[in-house]
Motif scaffolding. Structure first.
Motif, PDB file in Angstrom:
ATOM      1  N   ASP A 143      -9.473  18.842 -29.251  1.00 47.16           N
ATOM      2  CA  ASP A 143      -9.744  20.275 -29.275  1.00 47.16           C
ATOM      3  C   ASP A 143      -9.828  20.906 -27.892  1.00 47.16           C
ATOM      4  O   ASP A 143     -10.018  22.120 -27.775  1.00 47.16           O
ATOM      5  CB  ASP A 143     -11.041  20.563 -30.046  1.00 47.16           C
ATOM      6  N   ASP A 144      -9.706  20.114 -26.834  1.00 46.37           N
ATOM      7  CA  ASP A 144      -9.746  20.671 -25.483  1.00 46.37           C
ATOM      8  C   ASP A 144      -8.575  21.619 -25.247  1.00 46.37           C
ATOM      9  O   ASP A 144      -7.470  21.419 -25.747  1.00 46.37           O
ATOM     10  CB  ASP A 144      -9.702  19.562 -24.434  1.00 46.37           C
ATOM     11  N   PHE A 145      -8.814  22.629 -24.452  1.00 47.94           N
ATOM     12  CA  PHE A 145      -7.788  23.586 -24.014  1.00 47.94           C
ATOM     13  C   PHE A 145      -7.127  22.960 -22.788  1.00 47.94           C
ATOM     14  O   PHE A 145      -7.479  23.256 -21.658  1.00 47.94           O
ATOM     15  CB  PHE A 145      -8.475  24.918 -23.662  1.00 47.94           C
ATOM     16  N   ASN A 146      -6.165  22.049 -23.031  1.00 50.82           N
ATOM     17  CA  ASN A 146      -5.709  21.201 -21.933  1.00 50.82           C
ATOM     18  C   ASN A 146      -4.271  20.741 -22.145  1.00 50.82           C
ATOM     19  O   ASN A 146      -3.751  20.731 -23.253  1.00 50.82           O
ATOM     20  CB  ASN A 146      -6.622  19.983 -21.815  1.00 50.82           C
ATOM     21  N   ALA A 147      -3.650  20.363 -21.043  1.00 48.69           N
ATOM     22  CA  ALA A 147      -2.319  19.757 -21.043  1.00 48.69           C
ATOM     23  C   ALA A 147      -2.149  19.044 -19.721  1.00 48.69           C
ATOM     24  O   ALA A 147      -2.824  19.361 -18.737  1.00 48.69           O
ATOM     25  CB  ALA A 147      -1.238  20.820 -21.211  1.00 48.69           C
ATOM     26  N   PHE A 148      -1.282  18.047 -19.669  1.00 46.64           N
ATOM     27  CA  PHE A 148      -0.955  17.430 -18.390  1.00 46.64           C
ATOM     28  C   PHE A 148       0.435  16.819 -18.472  1.00 46.64           C
ATOM     29  O   PHE A 148       0.990  16.619 -19.553  1.00 46.64           O
ATOM     30  CB  PHE A 148      -2.002  16.398 -17.945  1.00 46.64           C
ATOM     31  N   VAL A 149       1.005  16.579 -17.309  1.00 46.68           N
ATOM     32  CA  VAL A 149       2.354  16.033 -17.197  1.00 46.68           C
ATOM     33  C   VAL A 149       2.284  14.736 -16.421  1.00 46.68           C
ATOM     34  O   VAL A 149       1.596  14.647 -15.392  1.00 46.68           O
ATOM     35  CB  VAL A 149       3.304  17.023 -16.492  1.00 46.68           C
ATOM     36  N   ARG A 150       2.980  13.719 -16.905  1.00 47.94           N
ATOM     37  CA  ARG A 150       3.035  12.440 -16.201  1.00 47.94           C
ATOM     38  C   ARG A 150       4.467  12.163 -15.805  1.00 47.94           C
ATOM     39  O   ARG A 150       5.362  12.150 -16.641  1.00 47.94           O
ATOM     40  CB  ARG A 150       2.502  11.307 -17.078  1.00 47.94           C
ATOM     41  N   GLY A 151       4.690  11.946 -14.518  1.00 51.92           N
ATOM     42  CA  GLY A 151       6.020  11.603 -14.032  1.00 51.92           C
ATOM     43  C   GLY A 151       7.012  12.744 -14.113  1.00 51.92           C
ATOM     44  O   GLY A 151       8.213  12.546 -13.899  1.00 51.92           O
TER      45      GLY A 151
ATOM     46  N   ASP B 151       7.076  13.308 -18.995  1.00 50.85           N
ATOM     47  CA  ASP B 151       6.210  13.123 -20.162  1.00 50.85           C
ATOM     48  C   ASP B 151       5.172  14.238 -20.166  1.00 50.85           C
ATOM     49  O   ASP B 151       4.309  14.293 -19.286  1.00 50.85           O
ATOM     50  CB  ASP B 151       5.519  11.761 -20.115  1.00 50.85           C
ATOM     51  N   VAL B 152       5.269  15.113 -21.157  1.00 56.88           N
ATOM     52  CA  VAL B 152       4.381  16.271 -21.237  1.00 56.88           C
ATOM     53  C   VAL B 152       3.388  16.050 -22.372  1.00 56.88           C
ATOM     54  O   VAL B 152       3.777  15.876 -23.527  1.00 56.88           O
ATOM     55  CB  VAL B 152       5.182  17.565 -21.495  1.00 56.88           C
ATOM     56  N   PHE B 153       2.106  16.034 -22.047  1.00 55.80           N
ATOM     57  CA  PHE B 153       1.043  15.819 -23.024  1.00 55.80           C
ATOM     58  C   PHE B 153       0.338  17.158 -23.267  1.00 55.80           C
ATOM     59  O   PHE B 153      -0.212  17.747 -22.327  1.00 55.80           O
ATOM     60  CB  PHE B 153       0.042  14.784 -22.519  1.00 55.80           C
ATOM     61  N   ILE B 154       0.368  17.622 -24.499  1.00 56.58           N
ATOM     62  CA  ILE B 154      -0.229  18.906 -24.839  1.00 56.58           C
ATOM     63  C   ILE B 154      -1.268  18.695 -25.925  1.00 56.58           C
ATOM     64  O   ILE B 154      -1.008  18.048 -26.944  1.00 56.58           O
ATOM     65  CB  ILE B 154       0.848  19.902 -25.311  1.00 56.58           C
ATOM     66  N   TYR B 155      -2.443  19.245 -25.728  1.00 54.57           N
ATOM     67  CA  TYR B 155      -3.543  19.050 -26.664  1.00 54.57           C
ATOM     68  C   TYR B 155      -3.459  20.052 -27.819  1.00 54.57           C
ATOM     69  O   TYR B 155      -3.054  21.199 -27.640  1.00 54.57           O
ATOM     70  CB  TYR B 155      -4.883  19.223 -25.944  1.00 54.57           C
ATOM     71  N   THR B 156      -3.858  19.612 -29.001  1.00 51.31           N
ATOM     72  CA  THR B 156      -3.841  20.506 -30.155  1.00 51.31           C
ATOM     73  C   THR B 156      -4.774  21.695 -29.947  1.00 51.31           C
ATOM     74  O   THR B 156      -4.517  22.783 -30.459  1.00 51.31           O
ATOM     75  CB  THR B 156      -4.231  19.763 -31.436  1.00 51.31           C
ATOM     76  N   GLY B 157      -5.854  21.493 -29.189  1.00 54.17           N
ATOM     77  CA  GLY B 157      -6.750  22.602 -28.898  1.00 54.17           C
ATOM     78  C   GLY B 157      -6.043  23.713 -28.153  1.00 54.17           C
ATOM     79  O   GLY B 157      -6.274  24.904 -28.414  1.00 54.17           O
ATOM     80  N   LEU B 158      -5.170  23.337 -27.231  1.00 57.00           N
ATOM     81  CA  LEU B 158      -4.388  24.329 -26.485  1.00 57.00           C
ATOM     82  C   LEU B 158      -3.401  25.025 -27.414  1.00 57.00           C
ATOM     83  O   LEU B 158      -3.282  26.259 -27.407  1.00 57.00           O
ATOM     84  CB  LEU B 158      -3.644  23.642 -25.337  1.00 57.00           C
ATOM     85  N   LEU B 159      -2.689  24.249 -28.225  1.00 58.57           N
ATOM     86  CA  LEU B 159      -1.677  24.821 -29.117  1.00 58.57           C
ATOM     87  C   LEU B 159      -2.290  25.776 -30.132  1.00 58.57           C
ATOM     88  O   LEU B 159      -1.699  26.812 -30.469  1.00 58.57           O
ATOM     89  CB  LEU B 159      -0.925  23.707 -29.839  1.00 58.57           C
ATOM     90  N   LYS B 160      -3.475  25.430 -30.634  1.00 56.70           N
ATOM     91  CA  LYS B 160      -4.102  26.280 -31.647  1.00 56.70           C
ATOM     92  C   LYS B 160      -4.661  27.567 -31.042  1.00 56.70           C
ATOM     93  O   LYS B 160      -4.812  28.566 -31.743  1.00 56.70           O
ATOM     94  CB  LYS B 160      -5.209  25.519 -32.373  1.00 56.70           C
TER      95      LYS B 160
ATOM     96  N   LEU C 204      -0.495  23.151 -37.602  1.00 57.91           N
ATOM     97  CA  LEU C 204      -1.591  22.390 -37.001  1.00 57.91           C
ATOM     98  C   LEU C 204      -2.930  22.768 -37.609  1.00 57.91           C
ATOM     99  O   LEU C 204      -3.748  21.899 -37.941  1.00 57.91           O
ATOM    100  CB  LEU C 204      -1.620  22.625 -35.488  1.00 57.91           C
ATOM    101  N   ILE C 205      -3.158  24.058 -37.765  1.00 56.88           N
ATOM    102  CA  ILE C 205      -4.422  24.520 -38.327  1.00 56.88           C
ATOM    103  C   ILE C 205      -4.559  24.059 -39.778  1.00 56.88           C
ATOM    104  O   ILE C 205      -5.627  23.618 -40.217  1.00 56.88           O
ATOM    105  CB  ILE C 205      -4.524  26.053 -38.213  1.00 56.88           C
ATOM    106  N   GLY C 206      -3.467  24.137 -40.537  1.00 60.06           N
ATOM    107  CA  GLY C 206      -3.494  23.706 -41.923  1.00 60.06           C
ATOM    108  C   GLY C 206      -3.865  22.250 -42.072  1.00 60.06           C
ATOM    109  O   GLY C 206      -4.597  21.866 -42.995  1.00 60.06           O
ATOM    110  N   TYR C 207      -3.383  21.408 -41.148  1.00 57.15           N
ATOM    111  CA  TYR C 207      -3.667  19.982 -41.214  1.00 57.15           C
ATOM    112  C   TYR C 207      -4.986  19.590 -40.559  1.00 57.15           C
ATOM    113  O   TYR C 207      -5.664  18.680 -41.025  1.00 57.15           O
ATOM    114  CB  TYR C 207      -2.546  19.200 -40.532  1.00 57.15           C
ATOM    115  N   LEU C 208      -5.356  20.263 -39.482  1.00 55.33           N
ATOM    116  CA  LEU C 208      -6.478  19.797 -38.679  1.00 55.33           C
ATOM    117  C   LEU C 208      -7.797  20.511 -38.960  1.00 55.33           C
ATOM    118  O   LEU C 208      -8.857  19.949 -38.715  1.00 55.33           O
ATOM    119  CB  LEU C 208      -6.144  19.928 -37.191  1.00 55.33           C
ATOM    120  N   ASP C 209      -7.751  21.750 -39.444  1.00 51.94           N
ATOM    121  CA  ASP C 209      -8.985  22.486 -39.710  1.00 51.94           C
ATOM    122  C   ASP C 209      -9.453  22.238 -41.143  1.00 51.94           C
ATOM    123  O   ASP C 209      -8.658  21.879 -42.018  1.00 51.94           O
ATOM    124  CB  ASP C 209      -8.767  23.985 -39.492  1.00 51.94           C
ATOM    125  N   ASN C 210     -10.740  22.482 -41.386  1.00 51.81           N
ATOM    126  CA  ASN C 210     -11.223  22.344 -42.755  1.00 51.81           C
ATOM    127  C   ASN C 210     -10.762  23.533 -43.602  1.00 51.81           C
ATOM    128  O   ASN C 210     -10.326  24.556 -43.078  1.00 51.81           O
ATOM    129  CB  ASN C 210     -12.752  22.176 -42.797  1.00 51.81           C
TER     130      ASN C 210
END
Length: 431
Positions: free
Chosen positions: A58-66, A69-78, A247-253
């Motif tokens: 749920d963090d508002f976060n993302a980072f890139v490796r190399g 490789d782009v890592f994006i958090y569901t918290g950011l996407l939502k 994402l919200i449909g799958y991850l939220d209650n």
């Protein structure tokens, strides 16, 4: 008749305590890749080398490796407001890479990141009854901790440089750099009260107000801001809303889903989110009705057929489920998660020809994007050495070394010496 009890979600919901989960979903990864591809090109990253990973956190976060490789958090996407703002986040992270800020931590991150990615999350979540092996897979290492560790190594000056580079990358990509300001303003709304109590010299990021002012100053000096046609913006925003709804449909209650997408909302995104939430809650009839509405509106959307396949399977309607998955595959390209789901239902229906088709699909998935469930299905529909080898690979991807070696030994005993199964089982035994 015993049958596997399965929730055919398009994202994986099994995760370990204190560890992050990588969500593997064809639709979401494809949409995000299309959004950030202009930034990747501007950063001189070849299209085929860009890989998007979705981290369930749920963090508002993302980072890139190399850089690739782009890592994006569901918290950011939502939470992020639009696709251009998401591009700006990725542009900032790629700015770190271009600036060489990752070099100093690359060695430390490498081992942890490899462990994080050893187990690929599945596109299909499996719950098994009747003594069958559990196929739920969680990522072994905590990606959240890795991201936080990496960010702590950046100085405030490096953050300023990455912000500056983000503006340059957005311009080079032909995208409006004001997306960066939108992100910072959203961050200020989220954390502004906290920042008023912080000593700016004791944190590794500049204060958000400073970052907003720096970005505005730089953008004000740009002679020509790239402009995108409103029709293109509207299309991108609508597609992004579909992604967020999924994402919200799958991850939220259920309660949160209905609060965000009340039944009075007849948009595609709202219907999608509610259909998924209803499926999760076991209200399959309502879920099917919503999904059929979406298919009627968009008969060429492969992912609505994928959802219909999930629902029909839970109804126990194997024929209808398989028909929906086949239709989904006919409309999509490179969709290993959908192929895995279809293979599993075929292996369960077990009509003449189903095992052969399931085997073909499983092997294709294993070649293109190896996943534990594909090996598990292969183990179900094959015999002797091939079945034991597939089970060894399944346990190996799950990190269960003891069972992996057990099945590898059995596979070698049952396989012809020098056969692919014999050799691959030997590789597992050497680990």
């Amino acid at each position: 008749m015993k049958r596997i009890l399965m929730i055919l979600f398009s994202v994986l919901f099994v995760f370990t305590a204190n560890a992050a989960t990588l969500i593997n979903d064809t639709e979401i990864e494809k949409e995000i890749s299309e959004i950030i591809m202009p930034i990747a090109r501007a950063a001189n990253i070849p299209e085929k080398r860009l890989k998007v990973y979705i981290v369930r956190d749920d963090d508002f976060n993302a980072f890139v490796r190399g850089g690739e490789d782009v890592f994006i958090y569901t918290g950011l996407l939502k939470q992020i407001k639009n696709p251009n703002a998401l591009r700006a986040v990725v542009a900032h992270e790629m700015g770190h890479t271009i600036g060489g800020h990752m070099v100093q931590i690359s060695a430390r991150m490498h081992d942890e990141m490899v462990r994080t990615m050893i187990i690929q999350a599945l596109g299909v979540g499996l719950m098994v009854a009747g003594g069958n092996p559990t196929a739920g897979v969680g990522v072994m290492a905590g990606a959240t901790g890795i991201a936080q560790q990496s960010m702590l190594s950046f100085s405030r000056d490096e953050e300023r440089m990455a912000d500056d580079m983000a503006v340059d990358l957005m311009i080079k990509a032909g995208k409006n750099p004001n997306g960066l300001i939108e992100v910072f303003e959203q961050m200020r709304d989220m954390h502004g009260a906290f920042e008023t109590k912080v000593n700016p010299n004791r944190i590794n990021h500049p204060l958000t107000n400073e970052r907003i002012n720096n970005a505005k100053t730089k953008i004000a000096k740009i002679k020509k801001i790239p402009q995108t046609a409103q029709s293109v913006i509207d299309k991108e925003n609508a597609e992004y809303e579909i992604l967020r709804a999924k994402l919200i449909g799958y991850l939220d209650n259920d309660k949160n889903v209905i609060t965000k997408y009340p039944y009075s909302n007849k948009s595609d995104a709202a219907i999608y989110a509610r259909a998924i939430a209803n499926m999760r809650a076991g209200d399959l009839k309502t879920a099917k009705t919503g999904t059929q509405t979406l298919i009627k509106r968009h008969p060429d959307n492969p992912y609505f057929y994928e959802l219909l396949g999930d629902i029909e399977y839970q109804f126990g309607a194997y024929d209808d489920s398989i028909a929906a998955y086949e239709k989904s595959l006919s409309l999509s390209k490179n969709a290993p998660q959908i192929e895995t789901a279809l293979a599993l239902v075929l292996s369960e229906r077990d009509k003449p020809g189903d095992a052969e088709r399931a085997k073909e699909l499983s092997k294709r998935v294993i070649l293109t994007e190896p996943a534990p469930l594909a090996y598990w299905i292969l183990a179900r529909i094959t015999k002797d050495g091939e079945s034991d080898w597939a089970m060894a690979e399944f346990y190996n991807m799950n990190g269960d070394k003891a069972n992996a070696k057990k099945y590898a030994k059995s596979a070698q005993k049952k396989s012809k010496k020098g056969s692919p199964e014999y050799i691959k089982s030997g590789d597992i035994l050497k680990k």
